[in-house]
Design an enzyme around this catalytic site. Structure first.
Site, PDB file in Angstrom:
ATOM      1  N   VAL A 122     -23.196   2.897  -5.797  1.00 61.19           N
ATOM      2  CA  VAL A 122     -23.609   4.153  -5.155  1.00 61.19           C
ATOM      3  C   VAL A 122     -24.100   5.154  -6.208  1.00 61.19           C
ATOM      4  O   VAL A 122     -25.105   5.852  -6.010  1.00 61.19           O
ATOM      5  CB  VAL A 122     -22.456   4.750  -4.302  1.00 61.19           C
ATOM      6  CG1 VAL A 122     -22.916   6.027  -3.601  1.00 61.19           C
ATOM      7  CG2 VAL A 122     -21.974   3.742  -3.265  1.00 61.19           C
TER       8      VAL A 122
ATOM      9  N   LYS B 263     -14.041   7.378   0.910  1.00 65.48           N
ATOM     10  CA  LYS B 263     -13.215   7.587   2.120  1.00 65.48           C
ATOM     11  C   LYS B 263     -11.728   7.484   1.836  1.00 65.48           C
ATOM     12  O   LYS B 263     -10.911   8.154   2.467  1.00 65.48           O
ATOM     13  CB  LYS B 263     -13.609   6.614   3.234  1.00 65.48           C
ATOM     14  CG  LYS B 263     -13.429   5.138   2.891  1.00 65.48           C
ATOM     15  CD  LYS B 263     -14.739   4.489   2.595  1.00 65.48           C
ATOM     16  CE  LYS B 263     -14.617   3.088   2.039  1.00 65.48           C
ATOM     17  NZ  LYS B 263     -15.884   2.473   1.748  1.00 65.48           N
TER      18      LYS B 263
ATOM     19  N   ASP C 193     -10.245  -0.097   5.723  1.00 60.31           N
ATOM     20  CA  ASP C 193     -11.432   0.732   5.473  1.00 60.31           C
ATOM     21  C   ASP C 193     -11.827   1.494   6.753  1.00 60.31           C
ATOM     22  O   ASP C 193     -12.027   2.717   6.729  1.00 60.31           O
ATOM     23  CB  ASP C 193     -12.568  -0.189   5.000  1.00 60.31           C
ATOM     24  CG  ASP C 193     -13.884   0.521   4.816  1.00 60.31           C
ATOM     25  OD1 ASP C 193     -14.048   1.184   3.789  1.00 60.31           O
ATOM     26  OD2 ASP C 193     -14.747   0.415   5.713  1.00 60.31           O
TER      27      ASP C 193
ATOM     28  N   LYS D 211     -11.795   5.695   7.832  1.00 59.55           N
ATOM     29  CA  LYS D 211     -12.988   6.352   8.381  1.00 59.55           C
ATOM     30  C   LYS D 211     -12.690   7.008   9.739  1.00 59.55           C
ATOM     31  O   LYS D 211     -13.122   8.134   9.991  1.00 59.55           O
ATOM     32  CB  LYS D 211     -14.126   5.338   8.495  1.00 59.55           C
ATOM     33  CG  LYS D 211     -14.634   4.873   7.127  1.00 59.55           C
ATOM     34  CD  LYS D 211     -15.568   3.685   7.253  1.00 59.55           C
ATOM     35  CE  LYS D 211     -16.147   3.258   5.904  1.00 59.55           C
ATOM     36  NZ  LYS D 211     -16.831   1.967   5.965  1.00 59.55           N
TER      37      LYS D 211
ATOM     38  N   GLY E 108     -24.177   0.093   1.612  1.00 56.76           N
ATOM     39  CA  GLY E 108     -25.292  -0.270   0.736  1.00 56.76           C
ATOM     40  C   GLY E 108     -25.677   0.884  -0.164  1.00 56.76           C
ATOM     41  O   GLY E 108     -25.422   2.046   0.123  1.00 56.76           O
TER      42      GLY E 108
HETATM   43  N1  HSE Z   1     -16.914  -2.150   2.698  1.00 54.42           N
HETATM   44  C1  HSE Z   1     -17.510  -1.136   3.495  1.00 54.42           C
HETATM   45  C2  HSE Z   1     -18.187  -1.770   4.717  1.00 54.42           C
HETATM   46  C3  HSE Z   1     -18.494  -0.353   2.669  1.00 54.42           C
HETATM   47  O1  HSE Z   1     -18.314  -2.993   4.743  1.00 54.42           O
HETATM   48  O2  HSE Z   1     -18.572  -1.097   5.640  1.00 54.42           O
HETATM   49  C4  HSE Z   1     -18.942   0.956   3.253  1.00 54.42           C
HETATM   50  O3  HSE Z   1     -17.910   1.854   3.407  1.00 54.42           O
END
Ligand code: HSE
Length: 404
Positions: A12, A100, A196, A200, A297
């Site tokens: 990033v 996040k 993850d 979020k 990405g």
């Molecule tokens: N590993 C995360 C995904 C990356 O696959 O969405 C983006 O937050």
């Protein structure tokens, strides 16, 4: 000219550097002044890369430079990223991040510092990559009471479920393929176990409901138990299995959860395939809206970070941009009271017992799986489901929730 720094020259971070160099003029117009990257912090060397001109290894160079007003934190993690972000905010520098994990873990404290200092801590890129969902919640949907957010917020697992569906492959095989393509990390736990997506939905729900939702209180189930048999049952009822991160704000309280759901073809999330993300939002006046796009990405995520840097630049004098972030804890209802319908796979021999335990709407028997069957239950609470399932422990092969 506004001077900025980037912490971390990974995927990033190099994207942020590229976006700012490529779109310099457009960004200058939008920000009101050119944004120049004065420093990039990384422990590594990058011989031959143009970043060498601005590469530093010591964060204090950035912290102690009064010219630097905006910092992009794209290091990830909650260790050094936390320390540097806190120090930067305390020094009066606005911070924009894609991190996040850090926002979910320390967002309360970091947002409070930013507000006290009248600067900005912005994190558009932390949820849904390049999809502008946080700005929509903070700036556009301000005339509404938001009562539901349901998202496909993890591209890796969405890709894996899509491949399992269209190719009939099993979890282990598709994980290897996703790793080979660079979609899944060498350690895929955060993605495949739903952690993850959990962070979020915690962030989005906190902003939307204006009450703090701690990610540690969110029921989270990943996709590791999804099998090709589950995919067959999903197809038999014209549904697809999606890892949904969902939350509702109900009169009796709010809840958030992450789990695989069976989604029908009338739901706009049904058609969100491959690595794409989407966030469905329901407001009491708005009705339904869905935000769709590249959820991960290098450049999509960097685009969102740079969008925040532009906003931070525009507001250097105006101060903290109003947002819905609150540190006041949400009144979270027990997951046992959340209701829904369930697809329960059982061993064929347990049919009579299962029918006596569950109020069953439909029974599915697929010719290619003669040893088992699936029941579609009526609506019940999660607590009721747990009690009933306990009577059939050895007979249940799997359970997936049905998205209403
Ligand atoms: N590993 C995360 C995904 C990356 O696959 O969405 C983006 O937050």
């Amino acid at each position: 000219m506004i001077k900025a720094a980037v912490l971390g020259y990974g995927t990033v971070g190099s994207g942020v550097y590229e976006v700012i160099r490529t779109n310099r003029e457009r960004i200058a117009k939008n920000a009101g002044e050119e944004i120049q990257i004065k420093y990039v912090l990384d422990l590594r060397e990058f011989p031959g890369d143009p970043v060498e001109e601005v590469l530093v290894h010591d964060f204090n160079r950035i912290l102690e430079d009064p010219e630097v007003q905006i910092i992009a934190e794209v290091m990830g993690g909650t260790g050094a990223a936390y320390t540097f972000t806190k120090q930067a905010l305390l020094a009066g520098k606005s911070v924009c991040t894609s991190n996040k994990a850090l926002v979910a873990e320390h967002g309360r404290e970091l947002m409070e510092i930013a507000r006290e200092k009248n600067i900005n801590y912005l994190f558009e890129a932390s949820c849904g990559g390049g999809i502008p969902i946080i700005r929509a919640l903070n700036a556009s949907l301000t005339g509404d009471e938001i009562d539901e957010i349901t998202g496909i917020l993890n591209g890796t697992t969405n890709y894996m479920l899509y491949k399992m569906d269209v190719e009939g492959t099993d979890f282990d095989e598709v994980l290897k393929e996703a790793q080979a393509k660079g979609y899944a990390e060498a350690d895929p736990t955060a993605d495949v176990e739903g952690h993850d997506a959990c962070r979020k939905i915690a962030i989005l729900s906190t902003l939307a409901y204006q009450k703090y939702i701690d990610y540690k209180d969110i029921y989270t189930e990943g996709i590791t138990r999804i099998t090709p048999e589950d995919m067959d049952y999903a197809r038999a009822i014209n549904r697809k299995i999606k890892l949904l991160a969902t939350s509702k704000n109900l009169p009796e309280g709010c809840y958030a959860m992450v789990a695989p759901f069976l989604v029908n073809d009338e739901n706009p999330l049904y058609g969100v395939n491959d690595v794409f993300n989407a966030v469905f939002v329901h407001g009491n006046m708005l009705g339904d809206a869905m935000f769709y796009g590249s959820g991960a990405g290098k450049l999509p995520t960097a685009s969102a970070v740079v969008g925040d840097m532009v906003d931070a630049a525009r507001n250097l004098k105006a101060g903290t941009i109003r947002n819905g972030w609150s540190s006041e804890p949400a009144n979270q209802m027990s997951m046992d009271h959340v209701t829904g319908e369930f697809l329960v796979r059982i061993k064929a021999e347990a049919k009579e017992l299962a029918e006596s335990v569950f109020e069953t709407k439909t029974i599915l028997q697929l010719p290619n799986h003669p040893e088992e069957m699936a029941l579609l239950t009526g609506e019940m609470s999660q607590g009721e489901y747990r009690e009933k399932a306990a009577q059939l422990t050895d007979q249940i092969l799997g359970m997936i929730r049905i998205k209403d």
